[in-house]
Enzyme design. Structure first.
Site, PDB file in Angstrom:
ATOM      1  N   CYS A  30     -34.904  22.697 -24.037  1.00  0.00           N
ATOM      2  CA  CYS A  30     -35.146  21.167 -24.172  1.00  0.00           C
ATOM      3  C   CYS A  30     -36.185  20.912 -24.465  1.00  0.00           C
ATOM      4  O   CYS A  30     -36.646  20.465 -25.324  1.00  0.00           O
ATOM      5  CB  CYS A  30     -34.331  20.577 -23.041  1.00  0.00           C
ATOM      6  SG  CYS A  30     -33.578  19.549 -23.290  1.00  0.00           S
TER       7      CYS A  30
ATOM      8  N   HIS B 144     -24.781  40.663   0.281  1.00  0.00           N
ATOM      9  CA  HIS B 144     -24.223  39.426   0.164  1.00  0.00           C
ATOM     10  C   HIS B 144     -22.806  38.399   0.649  1.00  0.00           C
ATOM     11  O   HIS B 144     -21.974  38.081   0.554  1.00  0.00           O
ATOM     12  CB  HIS B 144     -25.032  38.137  -0.809  1.00  0.00           C
ATOM     13  CG  HIS B 144     -26.186  38.642  -0.305  1.00  0.00           C
ATOM     14  ND1 HIS B 144     -27.090  37.333   0.170  1.00  0.00           N
ATOM     15  CD2 HIS B 144     -27.597  38.573  -1.327  1.00  0.00           C
ATOM     16  CE1 HIS B 144     -28.692  37.665  -0.389  1.00  0.00           C
ATOM     17  NE2 HIS B 144     -28.488  38.579  -0.922  1.00  0.00           N
TER      18      HIS B 144
ATOM     19  N   CYS C 146     -35.135  38.269  -4.956  1.00  0.00           N
ATOM     20  CA  CYS C 146     -33.947  39.949  -4.499  1.00  0.00           C
ATOM     21  C   CYS C 146     -34.120  41.161  -5.101  1.00  0.00           C
ATOM     22  O   CYS C 146     -34.166  42.436  -4.183  1.00  0.00           O
ATOM     23  CB  CYS C 146     -32.758  39.473  -4.437  1.00  0.00           C
ATOM     24  SG  CYS C 146     -32.293  38.022  -2.885  1.00  0.00           S
TER      25      CYS C 146
END
Lengths: 187, 259
Positions: free
Chosen positions: B108, B175, B220
């Site tokens: 944008c 996770h 991570c």
């Protein structure tokens, strides 16, 4: 002036109070040579996520290999294990202590608790406190650190020796740290 | 009296020690709560909310060569963007691609506002955070319908389970399998149960930084010794889409407040 000194003094006491439990000195990080630094920079994400055949076999939601593949997998992984040229699987536990804590080397505290003085230890792996009293098989310890996948297919424990994060001598040092009766792990 | 300059230094040290002592606590949820209360008591507002407010100002500010602000298209204070984050990442027709929050804002700014070389800096992250807050209180509702969304989701899922790098790690190991346990003192989020996508962008009190999901993913990868994908890389979008989809139904609450 005196007032300030008293104030400062009390603050020093305050500042020191919660750290009375002595922490082992953080392991000194080896300074990467300029050349090593350059090499580190060269790899890209795409290169780094290329997998070896074993990693590919482990990349599934089950997180392991199929039952009929286990024996072959373990055998292949066992072949990757190399031993120190002098044949000594038990090295210097004091060096091992540093390597165990060093985040760029063993980084073992990320998952294992061992020395009770180290409070910032993870709980993903089993607690290694008094490991030497429970386990006498030095060869097993060495091989497990060198290549955990030779014992448990797709174990979360990374293959320190296979990937060259630790040299055979360094693994022998960590083995000593875990087994030696003088080591804080077993005290 | 000459030693007076030591005072702030010592106070800083004392603060650091208090922080360290707090960090030693066993219960991580309790620690987060305490940190939150402490910051609220000291500042009256959480740092994440300060960033979001900063983001609101920037959202309404003219930037770039086109003489437009974000609000020129999306309404004052982004009133036409309410609920948009609940469906992101998604396919955008004008881009003919799937974009996450970061990538969409960059597009944008460059395409419609004429901003050159958008950087992933604090200002950028503040705008992203502000846009995310416009969906607060709404359930995450990511749909995978477009073929490009399906493709991206599959890529994300593949990355999620891929054991890679020198640490042989995958996202799933920490996770899914070991989610809820600790690496050092860091509690690992569980992607499904914790509906992770609902609280990013987040303020991390451990390093006093505002992070978007892209920063979290890159962090991570860095920790598992894999060179992180650059910002706006497809891998960030793929993993964001995977996690957002797995977080469906969770109530969005941004900016998150995490360790």
């Amino acid at each position: 002036m005196k007032n300030y000194l008293v104030l400062l003094g009390s603050m020093v006491v305050f500042a020191c109070a919660p750290t009375q439990q002595e922490k082992p000195k953080p392991a000194e990080l080896p300074k990467p040579t300029p050349q090593a630094k350059q090499e580190e920079k060269k790899t890209t994400f795409e290169e780094d996520i290329k997998q070896d055949p074993a990693q590919k076999m482990c990349s599934n939601p089950q997180g392991t290999v199929s039952a009929d593949m286990v024996a072959k997998f373990l055998e292949e992984q066992k072949k990757l294990i190399k031993y120190p040229p002098n044949g000594k699987l038990v090295g210097d536990w004091k060096k091992g202590e540093q390597l165990f804590a060093n985040p760029r080397k063993g980084n073992c505290y990320a998952c294992h608790c061992a020395d009770p003085k180290e409070l910032a230890c993870g709980n993903i792996g089993p607690i290694l406190r008094h490991y030497g009293k429970r386990q006498s098989d030095v060869k097993y310890t060495y091989e497990k650190i060198y290549n955990s996948w030779a014992y448990v297919p797709c174990s979360i424990m990374y293959r320190a020796g296979v990937h060259g994060i630790l040299t055979p001598e360094e693994i022998a040092d960590i083995t000593a740290y875990l087994h030696s009766p003088e080591s804080p792990v077993n005290k | 009296m000459r030693r007076l300059w030591l005072l702030p230094l010592l106070m800083g040290a004392a603060g650091g020690v208090v922080f360290y002592a707090l960090a030693q606590q066993e219960n991580p949820a309790e620690e987060v709560k305490k940190q939150k209360e402490m910051l609220l008591k000291e500042m009256g507002i959480l740092p994440g909310d300060v960033y979001a407010e900063q983001g609101r100002d920037l959202f309404n500010k003219v930037m770039g060569t086109a003489g437009k602000s974000c609000s020129s298209c999306h309404g004052q204070d982004g009133r036409y963007l309410k609920g948009s984050y609940a469906h992101m990442p998604r396919y955008y027709k004008d881009m003919d691609a799937v974009a996450d929050l970061d990538t969409r804002i960059k597009y944008c700014m460059e395409k419609y506002m004429g901003v050159k070389e958008v950087k992933h800096d604090t200002n950028f992250k503040s705008i992203a955070t502000f846009v995310a807050t416009l969906s607060n209180g709404m359930p995450m509702d990511v749909k995978i319908e477009n073929p490009k969304e399906k493709e991206m989701y599959e890529k994300g899922k593949q990355l999620w389970y891929a054991r890679v790098g020198k640490m042989d790690f995958s996202c799933a190991i920490c996770h899914d399998t070991f989610g809820g346990q600790r690496i050092r003192l860091q509690t690992l989020a569980r992607v499904k149960q914790d509906k992770v996508a609902t609280h990013w962008p987040a303020y991390r009190f451990s390093n006093d930084q505002l992070w978007t999901m892209e920063d979290r993913i890159r962090g991570c990868y860095n920790q598992i010794r894999v060179t992180p994908p650059p910002h706006f890389h497809w891998a960030n979008i793929a993993l964001s889409l995977y996690m957002a989809y797995e977080s469906n139904g969770g109530i969005i609450e941004t900016p998150g407040f995490v360790r």
